[in-house]
Structures are given as structure tokens and as C-alpha cells.
Scaffold this active site. Structure first.
Site, short mmCIF file in Angstrom:
data_model
loop_
_atom_site.label_atom_id
_atom_site.label_comp_id
_atom_site.label_asym_id
_atom_site.label_seq_id
_atom_site.Cartn_x
_atom_site.Cartn_y
_atom_site.Cartn_z
N GLY A 69 -4.54 4.15 6.21
CA GLY A 69 -5.92 4.06 5.75
C GLY A 69 -6.85 3.60 6.87
O GLY A 69 -8.00 4.05 6.97
N THR A 70 -6.35 2.72 7.71
CA THR A 70 -7.16 2.19 8.82
C THR A 70 -7.58 3.31 9.76
O THR A 70 -8.74 3.38 10.19
CB THR A 70 -6.35 1.12 9.59
OG1 THR A 70 -6.00 0.08 8.66
CG2 THR A 70 -7.12 0.55 10.74
N ASN A 145 -11.43 -4.78 -1.95
CA ASN A 145 -10.02 -5.16 -1.97
C ASN A 145 -9.79 -6.63 -2.29
O ASN A 145 -8.68 -7.02 -2.65
CB ASN A 145 -9.37 -4.83 -0.61
CG ASN A 145 -10.16 -5.36 0.55
OD1 ASN A 145 -11.31 -4.98 0.75
ND2 ASN A 145 -9.56 -6.24 1.32
N GLN A 173 -8.68 1.27 -2.30
CA GLN A 173 -8.37 0.49 -3.51
C GLN A 173 -8.90 1.16 -4.78
O GLN A 173 -8.67 0.65 -5.88
CB GLN A 173 -8.94 -0.93 -3.41
CG GLN A 173 -8.38 -1.74 -2.24
CD GLN A 173 -6.96 -2.26 -2.48
OE1 GLN A 173 -6.41 -2.14 -3.59
NE2 GLN A 173 -6.36 -2.83 -1.46
N SER A 191 -4.93 5.53 1.36
CA SER A 191 -3.70 4.97 1.93
C SER A 191 -2.59 5.11 0.89
O SER A 191 -2.75 4.68 -0.27
CB SER A 191 -3.93 3.50 2.26
OG SER A 191 -2.73 2.90 2.66
N HIS A 193 0.39 3.72 0.57
CA HIS A 193 1.20 2.59 0.08
C HIS A 193 0.51 1.74 -0.99
O HIS A 193 1.11 0.86 -1.58
CB HIS A 193 1.69 1.71 1.24
CG HIS A 193 0.65 0.86 1.90
ND1 HIS A 193 0.48 -0.47 1.61
CD2 HIS A 193 -0.27 1.14 2.87
CE1 HIS A 193 -0.49 -0.98 2.36
NE2 HIS A 193 -0.96 -0.01 3.13
N THR A 229 3.34 14.88 15.05
CA THR A 229 4.19 15.54 14.05
C THR A 229 3.90 15.00 12.65
O THR A 229 3.82 13.78 12.46
CB THR A 229 5.68 15.34 14.43
OG1 THR A 229 5.85 15.85 15.75
CG2 THR A 229 6.59 16.07 13.47
N CYS A 312 -8.56 -15.07 5.11
CA CYS A 312 -9.11 -16.04 6.06
C CYS A 312 -8.00 -16.90 6.64
O CYS A 312 -6.93 -17.02 6.08
CB CYS A 312 -10.11 -16.95 5.35
SG CYS A 312 -9.38 -17.99 4.09
#
Ligand code: PLP
Length: 364
Positions: A69-70, A145, A173, A191, A193, A229, A312
Site C-alpha cells: 500500500g505504501t 487507520n 482501511q 493493501s 494484507h 516480476t 507514537c
């Protein structure tokens, strides 16, 4: 074990794991190879792309698979705007670091505006106030998130389009958690996962006609946007996992869990950070006199897993809590996040344990 950390990641579904193993051990050819074994892998890839695109509410040839996702977020932001042209980019102060830190990089060439949530939300009105004729891109996450706040991205995309700007959403999310078709936006990041697919797999939706440049270079995989790939076993597994889910039905199941959690937590007097109309999958609560990390460790000793509700460290209060104006609670927040496999019994056991832990922990 009780796992209420599904916003961090979800388990890979059994059938998805089987699909992964089968594809990786039997149909393991490179989907780009020019032989029949390769064509078979390419067919599996394109069948899975169709399944996944259908769940996203977009066309298969608008879905580009990538590493996470990043990477999808980075490509959407860096690849869709022209640094030489400059102009304004609008995002929010409570985005995931995948967007927030990319937006910081864009400050080198663009004027970047960070909208601050009011009452936990970013609204279309707030966006309308800062949209200008030179706005190139707007990026607003679908579901936050940390708090589960849901943004009206359909309305915001309309506003962005009125001034000729592109609209991107981080749907990581929101996908499969809010019944939603993403064809109303120009770009959306996903994403695997977070939706019972494998880790290390993401996707970027790029509306037909929207130009996105790659942010790294290599072969022609995924039409040159994401060289390397293609992870065919992972993509087949993700498609399998998604076919087992029904966003609308699952949302109702999870909403009952969140409702029960709120009811069972009430005697412990938490402050609820999540908006009332937020995603049922994420509940963020604060126990003002207790350090979240201590609670998480005590729960972990009992094999109960949740997250700190504000990403944090002890020295750096979470950006989201800062944006929400709740900096003072950044170290006290807990994020409890569900999936359909959680049960009412787990909620009860968890709340009993939490009550015991709070009664023993020293207040700060
Ligand atoms: N965006 C949001 C809203 C997320 O919650 C996450 C993961 O926590 C990401 C992006 C990054 O996704 P990935 O872990 O696939 O890089």
C-alpha cells in the site's frame, strides 16, 4: 489468543493460503514468459485481476499490482503531478505516513495544504474552502487507520474535479470495510494484507485516461508502472480471500462487535476518540490516566493483542492525535480493531481482562 489488531494486519484466509501454495508450487511460471506455462500463469493473473477489480468497483485494466500500500500511495502522489508545473496539493494532517511523508517531499515543488480534521472528520466544505484553480491533486484517505473516521470521498472527488484537480484516496482501511465503488476517484491505493490477503502486495487503481509516471524503472510489468516480476501467487491468494468476503454483510457483523465492545467498556469510563459514525472495524478509546503501552503489554501477557491508538513513541506524539487536537491523550490511546472472525465471547473476555488490568495498573 484474542486478536483485536486487524487494522495492523489480518490473518491470511485458509483457502487463500492454499491458493498461494498451489500457485507458487504448481503454476509458478513467470506471467511474462512466452511459453504455455507462462500463459497459464498470465491467465491466472488476469482472472484474479478481474475478481479484485470487481470488488473495488473499477475496471480490470485500471488495476496495477505492486509491492504494498505504501508503494501505491507513493506512486499515486509522486507520479501524478508535474514538479516543473508546481501548483497546490491538498491532503490532510491525519493521513497515514505513506501519504504524509510523500506529501512532505512534494513540498519541494508544490504548495502543500494539510487539512486538519474537525470533530474527527475532513468534510467536503473544508476542502471547498482551500481548492484553487491551480490545485493539481487532492489526496484524502477513505477511512482513517487510527480512529476509523470515514470521509465523504465521493463528494470531495466531485469538488476536486470542478477545478480540474485529480483526486486520490488511500483506500487501505476502507476497502471491503465500507461498501464502496472507487470508480468515482482518479487514483486509489490498496493493501492486500488488510483484507485477509498476503503481506507485501498492494494495488493502485488508476482511472482510464489519468497519467501516472512510474517512480522507479525496470521492465514492462504492470504496463511499466510497477516493474518487477509479478507476484502471481499472492494476487491469486488475495482474489481468493476477497471472494470469501461480502463488504455489506461483514460490516453488519462487525458493527455488532463494536457496539458490544462499547457497551462492555462503558463501566471502565473510557473517552471514545472514534467518531460515532466511524468505521465499525476500528475503535479508538482513551483511558486518560493510564499509559497505553503498559496496558498493551499487560494484555499481551494474556495473549490479547491490540495496538496503541496513536502511532507514537514516548518522545513523538502521533501525528493523527496532534491533528485531532488530542495531543494530550496520544500516549493513552488504544486502538481495538475487528474482523468478522472475532466473537462476542472474545469481546467479553477482553473487557473483563482489561477491567482487571486497569484496576492493578498504577495511574499516572
Ligand atoms: N495506508 C493506510 C491507511 C494504512 O493503514 C497502511 C498500513 O498500515 C498503509 C497505507 C500501508 O500499507 P502497506 O502496509 O501495505 O504498505
Amino acid at each position: 489468543m484474542i486478536y483485536f489488531d486487524n487494522a495492523a494486519t489480518t490473518f491470511l484466509s485458509d483457502r487463500a493460503a492454499k491458493t498461494y501454495a498451489e500457485t507458487a508450487t504448481v503454476q509458478y511460471a513467470n506471467s511474462e514468459s512466452l511459453h504455455s506455462f507462462g500463459f497459464a500463469a498470465s491467465n491466472l493473473l488476469e482472472n484474479s485481476r478481474r475478481v479484485i477489480a470487481q470488488k473495488m468497483g473499477v475496471k480490470p485494466d485500471e488495476v496495477y499490482f505492486c509491492g504494498c500500500g505504501t508503494l501505491a500511495d507513493n506512486t499515486a502522489l509522486l507520479g501524478s503531478v508535474n514538479p516543473k508545473r508546481g501548483g497546490r496539493i491538498i491532503t490532510t494532517a491525519f493521513e497515514h505516513p505513506a501519504v504524509l511523508n510523500t506529501a512532505k517531499k512534494l513540498e519541494e515543488n508544490f504548495e502543500v495544504i494539510y487539512l486538519k480534521p474537525v470533530n474527527g472528520h475532513i468534510t467536503p466544505e473544508m476542502l471547498a474552502d482551500v481548492l484553487t484553480e491551480d490545485t493539481r491533486l487532492v489526496s484524502v484517505m477513505h477511512v482513517n487507520n487510527e480512529t476509523g473516521a470515514v470521509q465523504d470521498i465521493r463528494a470531495m472527488a466531485l469538488l476536486a474535479h470542478r477545478v480540474g484537480a485529480l483526486f486520490h484516496t488511500d483506500a487501505v482501511q476502507g476497502f471491503m470495510k465500507e461498501p464502496f465503488g472507487y470508480s468515482c476517484v482518479d487514483l486509489a491505493s490498496f493493501s492486500a494484507h488488510k483484507t485477509h490477503g498476503p503481506k507485501g502486495l498492494g494495488a493502485l487503481y488508476v482511472k482510464k485516461g489519468v497519467n501516472v509516471r512510474p517512480i522507479y524503472y525496470g521492465g514492462e510489468h504492470e504496463k511499466g508502472l510497477f516493474a518487477g516480476t509479478v507476484n502471481v501467487p499472492g494476487i491469486c491468494a488475495w482474489a481468493q480471500a476477497l471472494t470469501e468476503q461480502d463488504a455489506e454483510k461483514d460490516r453488519k457483523t462487525v458493527a455488532l462487535l463494536k457496539e458490544r465492545m462499547l457497551m462492555r467498556l462503558a463501566p471502565l469510563c473510557p473517552i471514545t476518540v472514534s467518531p460515532e459514525d466511524g468505521s465499525p472495524y476500528i475503535l479508538n478509546v482513551v483511558f486518560p490516566h493510564y499509559i497505553a503501552e503498559n496496558i498493551i503489554h499487560a494484555l499481551s501477557m494474556r495473549e490479547m493483542y491490540i495496538s496503541s491508538g496513536s502511532a507514537c513513541s514516548s518522545r513523538h506524539p502521533g501525528a493523527v492525535f496532534k491533528a485531532l487536537g488530542l495531543e494530550q491523550y496520544a500516549k493513552n490511546a488504544l486502538r481495538i480493531s475487528f474482523c468478522t472472525q472475532n466473537t462476542a465471547e472474545e469481546v467479553d473476555t477482553f473487557c473483563d481482562a482489561l477491567g482487571e488490568i486497569l484496576s492493578k495498573l498504577i495511574k499516572k
